[in-house]
Design an enzyme around this catalytic site. Structure first.
Site, mmCIF file in Angstrom:
data_model
loop_
_atom_site.group_PDB
_atom_site.id
_atom_site.type_symbol
_atom_site.label_atom_id
_atom_site.label_comp_id
_atom_site.label_asym_id
_atom_site.label_seq_id
_atom_site.Cartn_x
_atom_site.Cartn_y
_atom_site.Cartn_z
ATOM 1 N N SER A 90 -75.916 1.530 -28.186
ATOM 2 C CA SER A 90 -75.894 1.516 -26.677
ATOM 3 C C SER A 90 -73.756 1.745 -26.520
ATOM 4 C CB SER A 90 -76.251 0.148 -26.045
ATOM 5 O OG SER A 90 -77.128 -0.851 -25.784
ATOM 6 N N ASP A 140 42.947 42.500 6.327
ATOM 7 C CA ASP A 140 44.179 42.019 5.989
ATOM 8 C C ASP A 140 44.870 42.116 7.348
ATOM 9 O OD1 ASP A 140 44.744 44.356 5.608
ATOM 10 O OD2 ASP A 140 45.438 44.360 3.666
ATOM 11 N N GLU A 180 86.215 3.653 42.062
ATOM 12 C CA GLU A 180 87.565 4.274 42.224
ATOM 13 C C GLU A 180 88.086 5.573 42.162
ATOM 14 O OE1 GLU A 180 92.748 3.262 40.851
ATOM 15 O OE2 GLU A 180 90.646 2.272 40.129
ATOM 16 N N GLU A 183 55.923 22.784 31.615
ATOM 17 C CA GLU A 183 55.327 23.097 30.677
ATOM 18 C C GLU A 183 55.242 24.684 30.352
ATOM 19 O OE1 GLU A 183 54.233 20.462 30.221
ATOM 20 O OE2 GLU A 183 55.153 18.997 28.664
ATOM 21 N N ASP A 219 -76.998 0.799 -15.893
ATOM 22 C CA ASP A 219 -76.625 -0.498 -17.240
ATOM 23 C C ASP A 219 -75.010 1.168 -17.603
ATOM 24 O OD1 ASP A 219 -75.792 -1.176 -18.997
ATOM 25 O OD2 ASP A 219 -77.399 -0.494 -20.295
ATOM 26 N N ASN A 273 49.172 23.041 32.423
ATOM 27 C CA ASN A 273 50.001 21.926 32.742
ATOM 28 C C ASN A 273 49.325 21.339 32.855
ATOM 29 O OD1 ASN A 273 52.236 20.778 32.615
ATOM 30 N ND2 ASN A 273 52.564 20.117 34.661
ATOM 31 N N GLU A 276 37.589 50.059 6.020
ATOM 32 C CA GLU A 276 38.543 50.491 5.043
ATOM 33 C C GLU A 276 38.407 50.515 3.212
ATOM 34 O OE1 GLU A 276 43.502 50.017 5.559
ATOM 35 O OE2 GLU A 276 42.195 49.000 3.547
ATOM 36 N N ASP A 320 40.234 54.728 -2.304
ATOM 37 C CA ASP A 320 39.570 55.430 -3.220
ATOM 38 C C ASP A 320 40.286 55.726 -4.883
ATOM 39 O OD1 ASP A 320 38.124 57.486 -2.963
ATOM 40 O OD2 ASP A 320 39.249 59.103 -2.145
ATOM 41 N N HIS A 326 -74.768 -3.591 -20.398
ATOM 42 C CA HIS A 326 -74.971 -4.817 -20.521
ATOM 43 C C HIS A 326 -74.098 -4.395 -22.675
ATOM 44 C CE1 HIS A 326 -76.869 -1.835 -23.192
ATOM 45 N NE2 HIS A 326 -76.655 -2.410 -24.384
HETATM 46 N N1 ARG Z 1 -80.041 -1.840 -26.704
HETATM 47 C C1 ARG Z 1 -79.753 -1.455 -27.533
HETATM 48 C C2 ARG Z 1 -77.884 -1.776 -27.649
HETATM 49 O O1 ARG Z 1 -77.282 -2.518 -27.737
HETATM 50 C C3 ARG Z 1 -79.480 -0.287 -27.758
HETATM 51 C C4 ARG Z 1 -81.120 0.162 -27.896
HETATM 52 C C5 ARG Z 1 -82.056 1.758 -27.658
HETATM 53 N N2 ARG Z 1 -82.740 1.392 -28.388
HETATM 54 C C6 ARG Z 1 -83.289 2.679 -28.800
HETATM 55 N N3 ARG Z 1 -84.395 2.246 -29.080
HETATM 56 N N4 ARG Z 1 -82.985 3.504 -28.357
HETATM 57 O O2 ARG Z 1 -77.242 -1.195 -28.675
#
Ligand code: ARG
Length: 727
Positions: free
Chosen positions: A677, A314, A92, A168, A572, A188, A264, A267, A519
């Protein structure tokens, strides 16, 4: 580079995953179009702050009722404005919209009071002009009175509103003196804005003002350049900048304030103090240093791998600032000391981080560390400026005790405790042993810790027994049969044998070998077992002798000895090996063997000894004392014919062979006999006695016209040597 920082509200984003990668601005445009054109809208993100909407008067498009007082508060997200557009307004009409009206307000501010129709003369119709709210809210108040003339049916109003982004950045600077929104660059954004700074500046924590960049932070390069903000231009006030130089451990930083320096200072009576402005240099574990004034500190060696610089001014006064170059240098280690009797390499004037040292000892010295010998030594300069190991020592080496010498001794000629270059000499126990090669060998302790012979031929000393040289000589000649007692030590090779119940003799020819007659060791055609043989030596009386028997480990009968009927004494000869070696001394010494090809000249006097039968007061008795007699070698023919003549009366006379010789005197009464011997008939040459014969057999003892028969040892040298060598 811009420093961007969102400051204000950012509109909510839709949760639809299809939309996730959309630019938000695009999103809002599409969403807005959809909602306006299609009216069926996708859900509003924030129901309290929609991006758009519609407002209508009650019952619109029917005429509005009377007596209304209705209001709408429109709200869009912050950072946006509201634009209100009327699609229709029919209220109105009256001057000043006195009866019915639609009032539009932003906060307390009236933006318009509307009534009438587009063409009405009175009233106030907005026409096609949209209304823009200065903020993100808008208040609509619709008022009607009670008198609504029937003929004039007014429909009310219908309006659309939408959120409009605020720029803004283009807003004028506020009048309150707080300065522009952004001190340098304003950007912006939808619903908000951002501040940014020009190069060399940085955004402060207020997110709107820019300050000169400190250029601070951490510097970890080996060298670099630092300067105060703005340097060399006039700097800003109130700076608080931190610079940290932090390089690899093992390097030290030196600062060189190369250019102008001006901070700075104030003194005072006590001199300059850095009261308001300063550059604080902090080095770990040291008192921080505050710098100011107009004098450049020049070069500062920090001796540290990290340095912190705090520059402070500062908001008053003026410091023109400073600039510096920093460099790094490897940490230095102390110059090593000397190692006695060793060498430390490399030799440099200065040593730095990661340098190595090597220590070697001079020849004859060894590396020692904490009492232990080490093979090699290295040490490294570490980041702390120390050598990771302290230097070792060089100790003189030693060769240890020299090998002992059997039957000899070693004496020190020079040096100390068998140390490097010590010299020792080997000696043999004279007069019973003499050195192989005839020299007393010397040995020196070498750098390789070995005793080395100084003799080019003899590398290991050996003591050989001295043969045939008794320490006491018999003076005067006597007999066994017709002999005499041998003084102690005059016939040291003499051995007495007990074989079963029988007695025999033998002679020592080496430390493990006894030479005897075959021997003596054969009974009934068989060799006796070695354990049946007792061996005695070292004394000249049987009683004492028997206290110290020695055992044979094996017996070696000459293979050519075959004497079943006791008529064949050819070959021997036999050897016995002792189970223990003998150590020679004046009472036991070996007899020499004949020289190669030795012949025994007729008439040459030999010495025969033994523990055999002797004649005592006309009776044959077995002696208790070692006897000896001196007898000449008999011509082989003479001996042979003597035996032939005996054969005329006796049938049991063995043959005389070339492996035998005879000794004795034609008149008899001086002879060896049973029990002798195996004992030696010795000849003497060059002062040495040698085993010329072995007592073997005879026809009776000491009988006129007979001789004793002896095995001719010189014929058996190869057999003796081979037997000894091979066993
Ligand atoms: N046949 C011996 C023993 O058995 C040694 C005899 C040495 N004999 C000598 N007459 N040189 O001792």
């Amino acid at each position: 580079m811009f420093h961007l920082n969102v400051r204000h509200f950012i509109p909510l984003q839709p949760s639809s995953s299809l939309m996730e990668n959309f630019d938000p601005k695009m999103f809002w445009i599409i969403w807005f179009l959809c909602s306006v054109l299609l009216c069926e809208c996708s859900p509003v993100p924030d129901p309290d702050s929609p991006m758009f909407g519609e407002v209508q008067s009650p019952q619109y498009p029917q005429p509005y009722p009377p007596n209304l007082q209705q209001q709408w508060e429109l709200r869009v997200p912050e950072g946006f404005q509201i634009r209100l557009t009327f699609t229709h307004l029919d209220i109105e009409a009256a001057a000043g919209c006195y009866y019915d009206s639609l009032t539009v307000l932003h906060k307390e501010k009236l933006l318009g009071k509307f009534c009438g129709t587009e063409n009405s003369a009175d009233g106030h119709h907005p026409g096609n002009h949209p209304i823009l709210s200065p903020g993100n809210t808008l208040m609509l108040i619709f008022q009607t009175d009670d008198d609504n003339p029937e003929r004039h049916q007014n429909l009310g109003f219908s309006a659309q509103y939408q959120a409009i982004d605020v720029d803004e950045c283009s807003a004028p600077e506020p009048l309150d003196g707080s300065g522009p929104l952004c001190s340098q660059i304003c950007l912006n954004t939808l619903g908000s804005y951002l501040c940014a700074c020009h190069h060399g500046y940085e955004l402060r924590s207020d997110q709107r003002t820019c300050v000169l960049s400190c250029g601070g932070g951490i510097f970890d390069e080996p060298e670099g350049h630092l300067f105060s903000p703005g340097y060399p231009m006039i700097p800003p006030h109130a700076v608080s900048c931190q610079y940290i130089i932090s390089v690899e451990p093992g390097f030290t930083v030196s600062l060189n304030f190369s250019d102008n320096f001006h901070i700075e200072s104030v003194d005072t009576e006590d001199g300059l103090i850095c009261l308001h402005h300063w550059l604080l240099v902090t080095i770990p574990d040291r008192e921080p240093i505050k710098l100011c004034g107009g004098l450049s500190p020049g070069l500062m060696e920090t001796n540290s791998s990290t340095v912190k610089l705090d520059y402070h001014t500062d908001d008053k006064g003026q410091s023109r600032g400073w600039s510096l170059d920093y460099r790094t240098q490897r940490v230095q280690c102390p110059v090593p000391g000397r190692v006695a009797n060793g060498r430390v390499t490399p030799v440099l004037t200065e040593y730095f981080y990661r340098d190595y040292l090597h220590v070697r000892c001079d020849q004859g010295y060894k590396l020692m560390m904490e009492g232990e010998e080490i093979q090699s030594f290295f040490t490294m300069c570490v980041s702390s400026g120390r050598w990771h190991l302290s230097l070792p020592e060089c100790h003189i080496i030693d060769c240890g005790e020299p090998e002992p010498l059997l039957n000899g001794a070693v004496t020190v000629l020079s040096g100390f405790q068998n140390q490097y270059r010590s010299v020792v000499q080997y000696h043999c126990n004279q007069p019973f042993y003499s050195p192989l090669g005839g020299v007393n060998v010397t040995f020196r302790c070498d750098a390789d810790r070995q005793w080395r012979s100084t003799h080019d031929v003899i590398s290991s000393p050996t003591c050989l027994p001295v043969c045939g040289q008794p320490t006491k000589l018999i003076s005067g000649y006597q007999r066994i049969i017709g002999g005499s007692n041998a003084p102690h030590k005059t016939i040291p090779w003499q051995v007495m044998l007990s074989v079963g119940s029988g007695r025999g003799g033998g002679m020592v020819i080496a430390d493990r070998w006894i030479l005897t007659a075959a021997h003596v060791l054969v009974a009934n055609g068989a060799t006796v077992p070695p354990e049946d043989v007792r061996i005695y030596m070292g004394h000249n009386d049987v009683k004492t002798l028997k206290d110290t028997p020695v055992n044979a480990s094996s017996l070696y009968i000459h293979p050519g000895y075959k004497n079943p009927d006791l008529l064949n004494y050819n070959n021997d000869i036999a050897l016995m090996k002792l189970d223990q070696p003998i150590t020679f001394d004046s009472s036991v010494m070996p007899l020499c063997l004949p020289a190669e090809g030795a012949t025994y000249d007729t008439g040459v006097m030999g010495l025969v000894s033994g523990f055999g039968i002797t004649i005592n007061r006309g009776r044959e008795v077995l002696t208790n004392r070692l006897k000896y007699v001196q007898l000449p070698v008999v011509d082989q023919e003479t001996c042979s014919s003597s035996l032939s003549s005996i054969r005329r009366t006796r049938s049991d006379v063995p043959n005389l062979t070339e492996n035998m010789f005879c000794a004795g005197v034609p008149e008899g009464s001086k002879d060896s006999c049973q029990g002798d011997s195996g004992s030696a008939f010795t000849l003497r040459e060059n002062g040495r006695f040698y085993a010329a014969g072995i007592v073997s057999w005879g026809i009776e003892c000491g009988k006129r016209g007979t001789y004793g028969v002896y095995t001719r040892v010189s014929n058996y040298l190869p057999w003796i040597n081979n037997t000894i060598q091979n066993n």
